[in-house]
Design an enzyme around this catalytic site. Sequence first.
Site, PDB file in Angstrom:
ATOM      1  N   LYS A  60      -9.614   3.534  -3.887  1.00  0.00           N
ATOM      2  CA  LYS A  60      -8.522   4.504  -3.775  1.00  0.00           C
ATOM      3  C   LYS A  60      -7.600   4.481  -4.989  1.00  0.00           C
ATOM      4  O   LYS A  60      -6.981   5.491  -5.303  1.00  0.00           O
ATOM      5  CB  LYS A  60      -7.699   4.235  -2.505  1.00  0.00           C
ATOM      6  CG  LYS A  60      -8.373   4.765  -1.259  1.00  0.00           C
ATOM      7  CD  LYS A  60      -7.491   4.618  -0.041  1.00  0.00           C
ATOM      8  CE  LYS A  60      -8.173   5.193   1.191  1.00  0.00           C
ATOM      9  NZ  LYS A  60      -7.463   4.865   2.419  1.00  0.00           N
ATOM     10  N   LYS A 115     -19.194   9.699  -0.108  1.00  0.00           N
ATOM     11  CA  LYS A 115     -18.900   9.792   1.324  1.00  0.00           C
ATOM     12  C   LYS A 115     -18.198  11.122   1.631  1.00  0.00           C
ATOM     13  O   LYS A 115     -17.400  11.582   0.818  1.00  0.00           O
ATOM     14  CB  LYS A 115     -17.967   8.618   1.631  1.00  0.00           C
ATOM     15  CG  LYS A 115     -17.693   8.313   3.053  1.00  0.00           C
ATOM     16  CD  LYS A 115     -16.813   7.078   3.152  1.00  0.00           C
ATOM     17  CE  LYS A 115     -15.383   7.384   2.760  1.00  0.00           C
ATOM     18  NZ  LYS A 115     -14.423   6.340   3.092  1.00  0.00           N
ATOM     19  N   LYS A 172     -11.831  13.422   3.678  1.00  0.00           N
ATOM     20  CA  LYS A 172     -10.759  14.400   3.895  1.00  0.00           C
ATOM     21  C   LYS A 172     -10.120  14.798   2.580  1.00  0.00           C
ATOM     22  O   LYS A 172      -9.477  15.836   2.486  1.00  0.00           O
ATOM     23  CB  LYS A 172      -9.648  13.761   4.746  1.00  0.00           C
ATOM     24  CG  LYS A 172      -9.993  13.515   6.181  1.00  0.00           C
ATOM     25  CD  LYS A 172      -8.791  12.842   6.862  1.00  0.00           C
ATOM     26  CE  LYS A 172      -9.212  12.061   8.086  1.00  0.00           C
ATOM     27  NZ  LYS A 172      -8.567  10.784   8.258  1.00  0.00           N
TER      28      LYS A 172
HETATM   29  P1  TYM Z   1     -10.014   7.139   8.613  1.00  0.00           P
HETATM   30  O1  TYM Z   1      -8.849   7.910   9.116  1.00  0.00           O
HETATM   31  O2  TYM Z   1     -10.333   7.186   7.171  1.00  0.00           O
HETATM   32  O3  TYM Z   1     -11.310   7.558   9.380  1.00  0.00           O
HETATM   33  C1  TYM Z   1     -11.338   7.623  10.797  1.00  0.00           C
HETATM   34  C2  TYM Z   1     -12.705   7.164  11.297  1.00  0.00           C
HETATM   35  O4  TYM Z   1     -13.725   7.995  10.768  1.00  0.00           O
HETATM   36  C3  TYM Z   1     -14.727   7.194  10.142  1.00  0.00           C
HETATM   37  N1  TYM Z   1     -15.237   7.919   8.964  1.00  0.00           N
HETATM   38  C4  TYM Z   1     -16.525   8.160   8.743  1.00  0.00           C
HETATM   39  N2  TYM Z   1     -17.633   7.838   9.448  1.00  0.00           N
HETATM   40  C5  TYM Z   1     -18.816   8.249   8.942  1.00  0.00           C
HETATM   41  N3  TYM Z   1     -18.941   8.960   7.785  1.00  0.00           N
HETATM   42  C6  TYM Z   1     -17.860   9.300   7.062  1.00  0.00           C
HETATM   43  N4  TYM Z   1     -17.995  10.009   5.941  1.00  0.00           N
HETATM   44  C7  TYM Z   1     -16.576   8.892   7.522  1.00  0.00           C
HETATM   45  N5  TYM Z   1     -15.317   9.053   7.065  1.00  0.00           N
HETATM   46  C8  TYM Z   1     -14.504   8.452   7.958  1.00  0.00           C
HETATM   47  C9  TYM Z   1     -13.994   5.922   9.720  1.00  0.00           C
HETATM   48  O5  TYM Z   1     -14.898   4.844   9.561  1.00  0.00           O
HETATM   49  C10 TYM Z   1     -13.053   5.730  10.875  1.00  0.00           C
HETATM   50  O6  TYM Z   1     -13.705   5.075  11.955  1.00  0.00           O
HETATM   51  N6  TYM Z   1      -8.291   2.457   8.485  1.00  0.00           N
HETATM   52  C11 TYM Z   1      -8.823   3.489   9.342  1.00  0.00           C
HETATM   53  C12 TYM Z   1      -7.897   3.863  10.465  1.00  0.00           C
HETATM   54  C13 TYM Z   1      -7.401   2.738  11.294  1.00  0.00           C
HETATM   55  C14 TYM Z   1      -8.124   2.040  12.303  1.00  0.00           C
HETATM   56  C15 TYM Z   1      -7.202   1.106  12.857  1.00  0.00           C
HETATM   57  C16 TYM Z   1      -9.432   2.113  12.765  1.00  0.00           C
HETATM   58  C17 TYM Z   1      -6.137   2.229  11.278  1.00  0.00           C
HETATM   59  N7  TYM Z   1      -6.029   1.265  12.225  1.00  0.00           N
HETATM   60  C18 TYM Z   1      -7.589   0.231  13.870  1.00  0.00           C
HETATM   61  C19 TYM Z   1      -9.803   1.241  13.786  1.00  0.00           C
HETATM   62  C20 TYM Z   1      -8.888   0.321  14.320  1.00  0.00           C
HETATM   63  C21 TYM Z   1      -9.051   4.741   8.511  1.00  0.00           C
HETATM   64  O7  TYM Z   1      -8.419   4.967   7.517  1.00  0.00           O
HETATM   65  O8  TYM Z   1      -9.899   5.600   9.074  1.00  0.00           O
END
Ligand code: TYM
Length: 337
Positions: free
Chosen positions: A116, A200, A203
Amino acid sequence: MSFERVLSGMQPTNTLHLGNYLGALKNWVALQERMECLYCVVDLHAITQDSGYGKAEALRHATREVAAAYIAAGIDPDKSPVFNQARVPEHSELSWILSCVARLGWLDRMTQFKEKTGKHKERASVGLYTYPVLMAADILVYRATHVPVGEDQKQHLELARDIAQKFNNDFGMSDFFPLPEPVISGPATRVMSLRDGAKKMSKTDESDMSRINLTDDADTVANKIRKARTDPEPLPAEPKELESRPEAQNLVNIFAALGDETVDAVVTRFAGQQFSAFKSELADLAVAKLTPIGAQMRRLMGDPAELDRILSAGALKARAIAEPIMKEVRKAVGFLS
Ligand code: TYM
């Protein structure tokens, strides 16, 4: 049976996409039938990269929209509390305590921070650096045992396990925090960009053609799939042959995940066919599965007061679980409270 509890969350930054849905949300819905689940909109995480004057309304909007996506995809907020992280102050409190347990060397290894920030590490916020500690707190504040996520979160979960273990050791509380298990399941745990099989789906990709948003209409979904990059070869007869063809592999994985099929079954059915035929079936499948979610999201977004009510009721239920756990943590650390 031993105790089981699920916690997961998504950031309210931009609209959710197909990767979020197939990598995580779809699995969350299924887990509701088997375990106690809590689903959080991680608004505290969302300010690690983009916040400031004039951005507050956009954050509130995105928080409601992510909650709407959870519910539209099938999360039942009466069964599984849906809430925003900022409303449960125990997350931040535990995060501070855990930041005194986690070691700098552990955070230095986090690849997502490096991705990032690139070459501009010193300009990143401190919050972006300690972000995985807050994520560990999100999970441990409920003593959650299972965390359904996409593959990109695996390293953060390993860190959460290390932090839980060190807390237990340091404070002589042998099994106080369970070591949370990642649940990374299904054929699409890492959905790739539709424009570049090495990246990947994200967003924040500047090209909207790289992702399918949950709010895209039927024409947009079909068009993005039609235009998705592939190679000139027809579909292979064996899944193994997809390994050197990332764009082709990505579309097959998406097909299997959306249709609840195995990759093997999809490959067998389309073996030897051209991508044009495959893409046209994939477009129909994606439209059938995704556009009802988008339509339901729009309906829910039409009543923001109702979404706020759901989020605040969810936060009350979440706090009722977190507060007794935090009482024990405060006592173990030695705070007068
Ligand atoms: P975030 O908001 O980036 O993504 C949310 C969830 O979507 C999954 N994901 C994907 N899975 C497959 N292919 C992709 N291209 C893809 N992009 C995103 C992510 O793996 C995630 O499961 N740090 C986390 C949010 C978070 C969290 C937590 C998750 C904060 N606290 C506690 C679990 C438990 C994040 O930024 O996800």
